[in-house]
Design a protein around this motif. Structure first.
Motif, short mmCIF file in Angstrom:
data_model
loop_
_atom_site.label_atom_id
_atom_site.label_comp_id
_atom_site.label_asym_id
_atom_site.label_seq_id
_atom_site.Cartn_x
_atom_site.Cartn_y
_atom_site.Cartn_z
N MET A 99 9.43 1.07 -43.10
CA MET A 99 10.73 1.13 -43.77
C MET A 99 10.90 2.45 -44.51
O MET A 99 11.97 3.06 -44.48
CB MET A 99 10.89 -0.05 -44.73
N ILE A 100 9.85 2.90 -45.17
CA ILE A 100 9.93 4.18 -45.89
C ILE A 100 10.14 5.33 -44.91
O ILE A 100 10.97 6.22 -45.16
CB ILE A 100 8.67 4.41 -46.76
N ALA A 101 9.42 5.32 -43.80
CA ALA A 101 9.57 6.39 -42.81
C ALA A 101 11.00 6.43 -42.26
O ALA A 101 11.59 7.51 -42.12
CB ALA A 101 8.56 6.22 -41.68
N LEU A 102 11.55 5.27 -41.95
CA LEU A 102 12.93 5.22 -41.45
C LEU A 102 13.89 5.66 -42.54
O LEU A 102 14.84 6.41 -42.28
CB LEU A 102 13.27 3.81 -40.95
N TYR A 103 13.65 5.22 -43.77
CA TYR A 103 14.50 5.64 -44.89
C TYR A 103 14.50 7.17 -45.02
O TYR A 103 15.55 7.78 -45.18
CB TYR A 103 14.03 5.00 -46.20
N PHE A 104 13.33 7.80 -44.94
CA PHE A 104 13.27 9.25 -45.03
C PHE A 104 14.13 9.91 -43.95
O PHE A 104 14.84 10.88 -44.22
CB PHE A 104 11.83 9.76 -44.92
N ASN A 105 14.07 9.38 -42.72
CA ASN A 105 14.88 9.95 -41.64
C ASN A 105 16.37 9.80 -41.93
O ASN A 105 17.15 10.72 -41.71
CB ASN A 105 14.56 9.27 -40.31
N VAL A 106 16.77 8.63 -42.42
CA VAL A 106 18.18 8.40 -42.71
C VAL A 106 18.60 9.24 -43.93
O VAL A 106 19.70 9.81 -43.94
CB VAL A 106 18.46 6.90 -42.92
N PHE A 107 17.73 9.33 -44.92
CA PHE A 107 18.01 10.17 -46.09
C PHE A 107 18.32 11.60 -45.66
O PHE A 107 19.32 12.19 -46.07
CB PHE A 107 16.80 10.14 -47.04
N VAL A 108 17.47 12.15 -44.80
CA VAL A 108 17.66 13.52 -44.32
C VAL A 108 18.93 13.61 -43.47
O VAL A 108 19.67 14.59 -43.56
CB VAL A 108 16.42 14.02 -43.55
N ALA A 109 19.23 12.58 -42.68
CA ALA A 109 20.45 12.58 -41.88
C ALA A 109 21.69 12.63 -42.78
O ALA A 109 22.67 13.34 -42.47
CB ALA A 109 20.51 11.36 -40.97
N VAL A 110 21.65 11.92 -43.89
CA VAL A 110 22.77 11.96 -44.84
C VAL A 110 22.87 13.35 -45.47
O VAL A 110 23.97 13.92 -45.57
CB VAL A 110 22.64 10.85 -45.91
N VAL A 111 21.74 13.91 -45.87
CA VAL A 111 21.74 15.27 -46.43
C VAL A 111 22.35 16.23 -45.42
O VAL A 111 23.25 17.03 -45.76
CB VAL A 111 20.31 15.72 -46.81
N GLN A 112 21.88 16.18 -44.19
CA GLN A 112 22.37 17.08 -43.15
C GLN A 112 23.86 16.86 -42.88
O GLN A 112 24.60 17.82 -42.63
CB GLN A 112 21.56 16.91 -41.86
N SER A 113 24.29 15.61 -42.92
CA SER A 113 25.72 15.31 -42.70
C SER A 113 26.58 15.96 -43.78
O SER A 113 27.63 16.54 -43.47
CB SER A 113 25.94 13.80 -42.69
N PHE A 114 26.13 15.88 -45.02
CA PHE A 114 26.89 16.51 -46.11
C PHE A 114 26.84 18.04 -46.03
O PHE A 114 27.75 18.70 -46.51
CB PHE A 114 26.40 16.02 -47.48
#
Length: 162
Positions: A99-114
């Motif tokens: 879950m943490i690994a997936l969260y990190f990927n999604v976190f970075v995807a949100v950062v990149q999206s912004f």
């Protein structure tokens, strides 16, 4: 390989990791091992972190810290899943680390999206504005909730293979 090709490959691997990660989460919630999807998720998520270090930069960035942390939790998830076979407390380690690994990927995807999507960038050009904070808070709360449910459901009863 050109930088644009490398970026494309990195993003593609990342998106496969995120998509397969959500399939794995669905499996955790249904107490299913999802062997094939798990292998895809773990492999692409490791590759996402590793390829993230391949971009030409001159200094240590927050993305590098996330990459290092991701590789640490992925190592624990891989050990729990493949070395210790989810026995005993390793089942919980696997769920939490996945879950943490997936969260990190999604976190970075949100950062990149912004950073990359013009409409989002206008809302939060520095990444510290309320729109960005709210988006990341929602993502965090979603993952905490999913993680708690996955931990409860994946450890109860017998596991099904899928």
């Amino acid at each position: 390989m050109s930088l644009s090709t490398f970026t494309f490959v990195h993003v593609l691997i990342s998106l496969i990791g995120i998509a397969s990660g959500f399939v794995v989460v669905a499996g955790l919630l249904g107490s299913k091992r999802m062997d094939g999807w798990t292998a895809i998720f773990l492999t692409t998520t490791v590759l996402t972190s590793l390829t993230g270090f391949g971009f030409p930069v001159k200094q240590f960035l927050p993305s590098h810290a996330i990459g290092i942390l991701s590789l640490i939790v992925l190592a624990a998830a891989i050990l729990a899943r493949y070395t210790y076979g989810l026995a005993g407390g390793w089942r919980r380690v696997y769920v939490i680390c996945s879950m943490i690994a997936l969260y990190f990927n999604v976190f970075v995807a949100v950062v990149q999206s912004f950073q990359k999507v013009p409409a989002l960038h206008e809302l939060a050009p520095t990444g510290s504005e309320p729109a960005f904070v709210v988006a990341q808070s929602v993502v965090l709360l979603l993952f905490v909730g999913l993680g708690i449910q996955a931990g409860k459901r994946f450890r109860s009863g017998s596991l099904l293979t899928a």
